[in-house]
Design an enzyme around this catalytic site. Structure first.
Site, PDB file in Angstrom:
ATOM      1  N   THR A  46      41.111  23.817  40.689  1.00  0.00           N
ATOM      2  CA  THR A  46      42.390  23.214  41.052  1.00  0.00           C
ATOM      3  C   THR A  46      42.185  22.044  42.007  1.00  0.00           C
ATOM      4  OG1 THR A  46      43.383  25.402  40.830  1.00  0.00           O
ATOM      5  CG2 THR A  46      44.726  23.727  41.887  1.00  0.00           C
ATOM      6  N   TYR A 133      31.426  32.452  38.435  1.00  0.00           N
ATOM      7  CA  TYR A 133      32.632  32.220  37.639  1.00  0.00           C
ATOM      8  C   TYR A 133      32.265  32.211  36.165  1.00  0.00           C
ATOM      9  CZ  TYR A 133      37.344  30.188  36.891  1.00  0.00           C
ATOM     10  OH  TYR A 133      38.649  29.957  36.532  1.00  0.00           O
ATOM     11  N   LYS A 158      33.998  36.328  38.985  1.00  0.00           N
ATOM     12  CA  LYS A 158      35.347  35.879  38.655  1.00  0.00           C
ATOM     13  C   LYS A 158      35.421  35.625  37.159  1.00  0.00           C
ATOM     14  CE  LYS A 158      38.640  32.128  39.592  1.00  0.00           C
ATOM     15  NZ  LYS A 158      38.877  30.850  40.296  1.00  0.00           N
ATOM     16  N   VAL A 203      40.615  45.559  38.054  1.00  0.00           N
ATOM     17  CA  VAL A 203      40.379  44.248  38.668  1.00  0.00           C
ATOM     18  C   VAL A 203      41.692  43.788  39.279  1.00  0.00           C
ATOM     19  CG1 VAL A 203      39.669  41.854  38.276  1.00  0.00           C
ATOM     20  CG2 VAL A 203      38.534  43.710  37.043  1.00  0.00           C
TER      21      VAL A 203
END
Length: 301
Positions: A46, A133, A158, A203
């Site tokens: 982001t 990630y 992630k 999760v």
């Protein structure tokens, strides 16, 4: 490092001529922490990690650390080519970050063995703990995830694929391997849409781009989902998050551009995105503004 609550992934504000807007970034991070973020992830997806030079990257991380002032953990992105990723890790350590989010390597599709070596070599560049990630061209097997969890500097995983069958097998494999505490979280765009499904496999943590521009709604959703208020969860998903996702999916890159537009709509000029992304079209910004109003109404704000 313990992560909890809503995880904040700030945008990186730019000036009209394309430079880094340091004061806007500082205020953006300060606002997010004051609103109740559980952690700050600076210069990540982001935050347009892909568009930052190394010097800019270090400045972004340093400003986030200063603005957070130790109130919550600060992590930052690292990825791309192996030398650049290692340079980012070293810059993050100099800037005072508490950890790294290891983004995928640049462009190439690689075998799992190569991905594991990539993580090993980037995470070895500093003593900072790292979260790996999984997304795009970085897809791990359960066996590889067990190897990651055994690395001294790797503290979490992630998921940005949304393959719940694969993630369930990864979670089971890592937990059955009996390694130290290991953190998993949902990293899909507009993650709230899939939070109920991810919680079903254990999760619970997730990243929230919505928190950047309408933290009231993000926090209302988090409160509802953790309290088991299924009615409020469904109202927010149907009335705010679903139409937001439909708007986001109109143009590639809107997962960033719309968030920046939202930050600006809420009173802090986040500036333009950098190419190859494009700014949100005026008619889409108008739709976003109406959605923000609807979300705040549902949340009772």
């Amino acid at each position: 490092m313990h992560l909890d609550g809503v995880l904040f992934f700030p945008v990186t504000p730019f000036t009209p001529d394309g430079g880094l807007d340091e004061e806007a970034l500082r205020e953006h991070v300060e606002r997010g922490v004051a609103a109740g973020a559980g952690g700050v992830f600076a210069a990540c997806g982001t935050g347009e990690f892909n568009a930052l030079g190394l010097d800019e990257y270090e400045r972004v991380v340093r400003i986030a650390v200063e603005a957070t002032a130790g109130r919550v953990p600060v992590l930052s992105g690292a990825g791309g080519s192996l030398p650049f990723a290692r340079s980012c890790a070293e810059a993050a350590a100099r800037a005072g970050a508490g950890g790294l989010l290891l983004l995928p390597p640049y462009l190439v599709n690689a075998p799992v063995r190569g991905l594991v070596k990539y993580v090993e070599q980037v995470s070895a560049a500093t003593e900072l703990p790292a979260i790996v990630y999984q997304r795009g061209n970085a897809r791990f097997t359960p066996e590889a995830a067990v190897e990651l969890a055994a690395m001294p500097n790797v503290m979490g995983f992630k998921d940005g694929l949304g393959d719940l069958d694969l993630l369930q097998r990864i979670v089971l494999a890592v937990r059955q391997a009996g390694h130290r505490e290991f953190t998993f979280f949902n990293g899909l765009p507009t993650a709230e849409m899939t939070v109920p499904a991810y919680r079903g496999i254990g999760v619970n943590l997730y990243s929230s781009a919505v928190f950047c521009f309408v933290p009231e709604v993000a926090l209302a959703f988090h409160k509802a989902v953790t309290a088991g208020d299924g009615e409020m969860v469904q109202r927010l998903l149907a009335g705010f998050y679903r139409p937001l996702v439909e708007l986001r999916d109109l143009v590639p890159g809107y997962a960033v551009a719309l968030v920046k537009a939202g930050v600006t709509l809420r009173g802090l000029d986040a500036g333009p995105v950098r190419p190859p992304l494009v700014d949100a079209a005026p008619e889409h910004v108008a739709r976003l503004e109406r959605l923000i109003g609807k979300g705040l109404e549902i949340a009772g704000c």
